[in-house]
Design an enzyme around this catalytic site. Structure first.
Site, mmCIF file in Angstrom:
data_model
loop_
_atom_site.group_PDB
_atom_site.id
_atom_site.type_symbol
_atom_site.label_atom_id
_atom_site.label_comp_id
_atom_site.label_asym_id
_atom_site.label_seq_id
_atom_site.Cartn_x
_atom_site.Cartn_y
_atom_site.Cartn_z
ATOM 1 C CD GLU A 128 42.501 50.268 41.838
ATOM 2 O OE1 GLU A 128 42.061 49.201 42.291
ATOM 3 O OE2 GLU A 128 42.000 50.840 40.848
ATOM 4 C CE1 TYR B 188 45.007 47.838 42.038
ATOM 5 C CE2 TYR B 188 45.763 46.790 44.055
ATOM 6 C CZ TYR B 188 44.794 47.482 43.357
ATOM 7 O OH TYR B 188 43.631 47.833 43.982
#
Length: 387
Positions: free
Chosen positions: A196, A108
């Site tokens: 993101e 991530y």
């Protein structure tokens, strides 16, 4: 403003961030045409402004043309329900067709403005593919954070620190440093509020690839990025929020039954807090702005009343730039024009507040007046209890 994954990835490519080959389609035939330029297997991904698409059946792997056709037909037009859409779901109008990747690891990586420390913050985790909120709740030790100095870019030494924390090694560290720098440059140059990559994958041959892409642009900076304006998908937004935006109002629909009309974002937040503290539930955030006119007030009333859950309305206006008597006149005209039957509590403070109180008292309409914000919140909850 939120962007779809395929839109965000098109911008990723411009900034040199590696993404899978693919294309978007709004029909089954178009999906088949996109796949002709790719190698099977391919992934069919629903395009909506929500996470959790895979768990809801919005992401499927197709190893053949027949499987692609079947999945595209199934996903296009479906009402996709995820934890971010609510129980009613969101209709799928487009799908992204991409070449499947051989995934060795899922990571991530994101950048967000941390308002508590007034700086951009890079967030990374080895637990890619999961919602970062879930990781934070269950395994906070798996989250890496680096706050950036407001006057400095993301340094190579900081990117390497993150890479080491993610367990990368060898050439991957350099590749990650380049990718992270590009992501930072994208965030700053495009005036984003969030970017993101989840997951950022390490492929079987050791390459880094942005398998997903999420971008939120700051609405206040869109005038600097006209190329983003056509990317706004009004289908993905609440119709009342779209109507309010067109009228220059800041409106966000909530789940309560007390309609709120306030000037100023901070005052609106405080108003909602006081309603909740008094035992009620706000139905919306609505900021009519510092220069609210009679027309603005009428439009705000109209939007609030289109929400069938609204059973009472609290108006809280501080007269600074705008005069309270002008607001009161707008409230009276709107209430008469709409034949308003719901309980209304009005709290006006500031410029010409006394004149405003006289107008409300002599209007012939059954407004309740709050002397303070707490008093107004208590009165609106009491009015609800009597219905």
């Amino acid at each position: 403003m939120k962007l779809h994954e395929y839109q965000a990835k098109s911008i990723f490519r411009r900034f040199g961030i590696p993404v899978p080959r693919g294309g978007v389609a709004s029909s089954v035939d178009a999906a088949i045409d996109v796949a002709k330029e790719l190698k099977y297997p391919v992934v069919v991904k629903a395009q909506i402004h929500a996470g959790g698409r895979g768990k809801g059946g919005g992401v499927e792997l197709a190893k053949t043309r027949d499987e692609l056709e079947r999945h595209a037909r199934s996903i296009l037009g479906m009402q996709l329900v995820t934890h971010q859409t609510g129980p009613s779901g969101q209709p799928v109008r487009k799908v992204l067709i991409e070449e499947a990747s051989a995934i060795a690891r899922e990571l991530y990586l994101g950048i967000v403005l941390d308002r508590s420390i007034s700086s951009l913050t890079v967030i990374a985790s080895q637990a890619g593919g999961m919602e970062i909120e879930e990781v934070a709740a269950k395994s906070p030790e798996k989250i890496l954070k680096i706050a950036l100095h407001p006057l400095h870019r993301l340094g190579d030494h900081q990117a390497r620190e993150i890479a080491f924390g993610l367990g990368l090694s060898g050439p991957q560290i350099r590749a990650f440093t380049v990718l992270a720098a590009a992501l930072y440059r994208l965030y700053v140059e495009m005036d984003l509020s969030l970017v993101e990559v989840n997951p950022l994958v390490v492929t079987a041959d050791g390459q880094l690839l942005a398998l997903d892409a999420k971008m939120n642009a700051d609405d206040n900076a869109l005038y600097r990025h006209e190329e983003l304006l056509p990317m706004r998908d009004l289908h993905e937004e609440d119709p009342l929020e779209v109507e309010a935006s067109a009228a220059g109002l800041s409106y966000i629909k909530l789940d309560g039954n007390v309609g709120c009309m306030v000037n100023g974002a901070g005052l609106a937040m405080a108003t909602m807090d006081l309603i909740k503290l008094a035992g009620g539930l706000p139905a919306n955030f609505l900021d009519v702005g510092g220069g609210a006119s009679k027309e603005t007030i009428a439009k705000a009333f109209s939007i609030i009343l289109k929400d069938p859950n609204v059973k009472a309305i609290l108006i809280n206006i501080f007269g600074g730039i705008v005069r309270c008597d002008r607001v009161a006149g707008g409230v009276i005209d709107a209430a008469r024009g709409l034949a308003l039957k719901l309980p209304v509590v009005v709290r006006l403070e500031g410029t010409n507040a006394q004149e405003a109180s006289k107008l409300l008292a002599t209007s012939g309409l059954s407004f309740a007046v709050g002397s303070t914000l707490k008093d107004a919140a208590d009165k609106i909850v009491e009015a609800l209890a009597k219905r």
